[in-house]
Design an enzyme around this catalytic site. Structure first.
Site, PDB file in Angstrom:
ATOM      1  N   GLY A   1       0.826  -1.217   0.000  1.00  0.00           N
ATOM      2  CA  GLY A   1       0.000   0.000   0.000  1.00  0.00           C
ATOM      3  C   GLY A   1       0.849   1.251   0.000  1.00  0.00           C
ATOM      4  O   GLY A   1       2.052   1.189  -0.246  1.00  0.00           O
ATOM      5  N   ASN A   2       0.224   2.387   0.243  1.00  0.00           N
ATOM      6  CA  ASN A   2       0.969   3.645   0.343  1.00  0.00           C
ATOM      7  C   ASN A   2       0.372   4.519   1.439  1.00  0.00           C
ATOM      8  O   ASN A   2      -0.599   4.145   2.081  1.00  0.00           O
ATOM      9  CB  ASN A   2       1.004   4.364  -1.016  1.00  0.00           C
ATOM     10  CG  ASN A   2      -0.395   4.680  -1.514  1.00  0.00           C
ATOM     11  OD1 ASN A   2      -1.147   5.402  -0.876  1.00  0.00           O
ATOM     12  ND2 ASN A   2      -0.753   4.100  -2.659  1.00  0.00           N
ATOM     13  N   ARG A   3       0.959   5.689   1.640  1.00  0.00           N
ATOM     14  CA  ARG A   3       0.604   6.513   2.800  1.00  0.00           C
ATOM     15  C   ARG A   3      -0.590   7.436   2.577  1.00  0.00           C
ATOM     16  O   ARG A   3      -0.897   8.256   3.435  1.00  0.00           O
ATOM     17  CB  ARG A   3       1.790   7.400   3.183  1.00  0.00           C
ATOM     18  CG  ARG A   3       2.965   6.667   3.735  1.00  0.00           C
ATOM     19  CD  ARG A   3       4.041   7.678   4.119  1.00  0.00           C
ATOM     20  NE  ARG A   3       5.343   7.054   4.209  1.00  0.00           N
ATOM     21  CZ  ARG A   3       5.758   6.380   5.275  1.00  0.00           C
ATOM     22  NH1 ARG A   3       4.973   6.248   6.319  1.00  0.00           N
ATOM     23  NH2 ARG A   3       6.956   5.837   5.275  1.00  0.00           N
TER      24      ARG A   3
END
Ligand code: C5P
Length: 410
Positions: free
Chosen positions: A219-221
């Site tokens: 995933g990412n932030r």
């Protein structure tokens, strides 16, 4: 300067809102609604029915709105206008919350024997009605018929929430959350005279989760904050909004169609479906560029040998829509270097009308953002660093300006 022109003021600023409060236990909750609307810049005139006065006093509403609270049809200040009708005539919107079975019945019958019913009868402003009552009273055939009558006449009626009532029972009859009522009110005002009324706008928000196994993902932030704020602002300006969101911890805005997705492939399907009849696509989501080639069915065991993950590219959702010339497309480019060059290249490659470029190192997961708006003709407009809510309002204002021109050109 352009930058300053795009500073949006809240759509509620200066709007005349009439808040009609009826005699339901939920009456105490709408003091917060009165306060929030006032803080947003609205002029809120609260009308309490006789029964409402038995549940809540005038002092609280007067304090939070800074205006006299109205209870009596015969004691309005006379200023040359017929007092008991002027309120309704001047209103931009009327909200009745909580609305009791009794007031709903009186309104359905056209009775105007107090200030609230008279105001509703006289007004030509949109009317939002939030019933809250004992579940049996709500389900009663006569109440349902009265609600249907009001709907037919153009009232917007919110469904009560299901849950625990003040009396020891569970059912459908609770007043919706104050934030829900406020969102519905904003949507209704926008649909009445906002610049995006009658337009369908799709926003994507948050990041995608690409599963590795049943418990792990890549995933990412991205927090989703910007996309949610864009959706709420577009709704306030009258657009019919579909918000397609990856997993986030945020409460979604009310009065938007919400589509929850996890992966890039799910987001692609949702975007394609929602865009079939859309006018504007604001592709704010941080779509994962890659996904694991295989999703392992059982939780993977830890191994001293380490783990080599093979990733395959995800489809470029915006890029796939490049041929949709009828769709006004806005992309986002989070870059860590050569911001303008990289963002401009994306704008061209994906066939966008506008791209919102920002420095990823100082914005992702943060409350504030500094963006530069890049147009297809090469114009760049840097906006000041500001909270994401405000930046979202400025971006939507820029979209409205460009969309009106885009639509004229066609
Ligand atoms: O290509 P890049 O990811 O840098 O472009 C960013 C823009 O493209 C954003 O608007 C993002 O939502 C969109 N995008 C997309 N599909 C992807 C990756 C990004 O639509 N697979």
């Amino acid at each position: 300067m352009y930058n300053r022109r795009l500073q949006m003021i809240d759509v509620l600023s200066g709007k005349r809102v009439i808040l009609g409060v009826c005699g339901s236990i939920a009456a105490y909750k709408v003091a917060e609604l009165a306060r929030n609307l006032t803080l947003a810049g609205a002029l809120v005139d609260v009308i309490l029915t006789e029964a409402a006065e038995r549940f809540v006093g005038t002092a609280t509403f007067q304090a939070v709105t800074g205006r006299p609270v109205l209870t009596d049809m015969w004691s309005l200040p006379e200023d040359g206008v017929v007092g008991h009708v002027s309120l309704g005539v001047d209103a931009d919107i009327v909200v009745i919350a909580p609305a009791t079975a009794n007031t709903i019945a009186r309104l359905a019958a056209g009775i105007s024997d107090d200030l609230l019913t008279t105001t509703v009868l006289v007004t030509q402003a949109p009317i939002l009605c939030a019933p809250a009552m004992n579940p049996n009273m709500y389900e009663a055939a006569v109440t349902q018929e009265n609600i249907a009558t009001l709907q037919r006449r153009g009232f917007t009626i919110l469904e009560p929430d299901v849950g625990r009532m003040a009396e020891p029972m569970v059912g459908k009859g609770r007043l919706p959350e104050v934030a829900t009522i406020e969102g519905e009110l904003r949507a209704l005002l926008g649909q009445h005279n906002g610049p995006l009324r009658g337009r369908k706008l799709v926003v994507t928000a948050g990041g995608t989760h690409e599963p590795i196994d049943p418990v792990r993902f890549v995933g990412n932030r991205s927090s989703g904050l910007m996309g949610y704020a864009l959706a709420a602002t577009a709704r306030d300006l009258g657009a019919t909004v579909t918000l397609i969101t990856g997993p986030t911890a945020l409460t979604p805005p009310s009065a938007v169609a919400l589509v929850r997705v996890e992966t890039a492939l799910e987001m692609r399907d949702a975007v394609h479906a929602a865009c079939q009849d859309a006018d504007i696509l604001v592709m704010n989501a941080a779509v994962a560029d890659y996904r694991p080639a295989d999703v392992v069915e059982q939780k993977m065991k830890k191994s001293d040998a380490g783990l080599l993950l093979q990733l395959v590219p995800n489809p470029d959702i915006l890029g796939e829509l490049a041929q949709r010339r009828d769709l006004f497309k806005v992309g986002f480019a989070a870059e860590t270097q050569d911001l303008v060059e990289n963002a401009t290249a994306k704008l061209t490659r994906k066939g966008l009308t506008m791209i919102v470029a920002n420095d990823a190192t100082t914005s992702i997961g943060q409350a504030e953002i500094q963006v530069t708006l890049l147009d297809a003709d090469g114009t760049g407009t840097p906006l000041s660093r500001q909270p994401k809510q405000q930046a979202a309002a400025a971006i939507i204002a820029a979209i409205v300006e460009r969309y009106l021109a885009f639509n004229q050109d066609r």
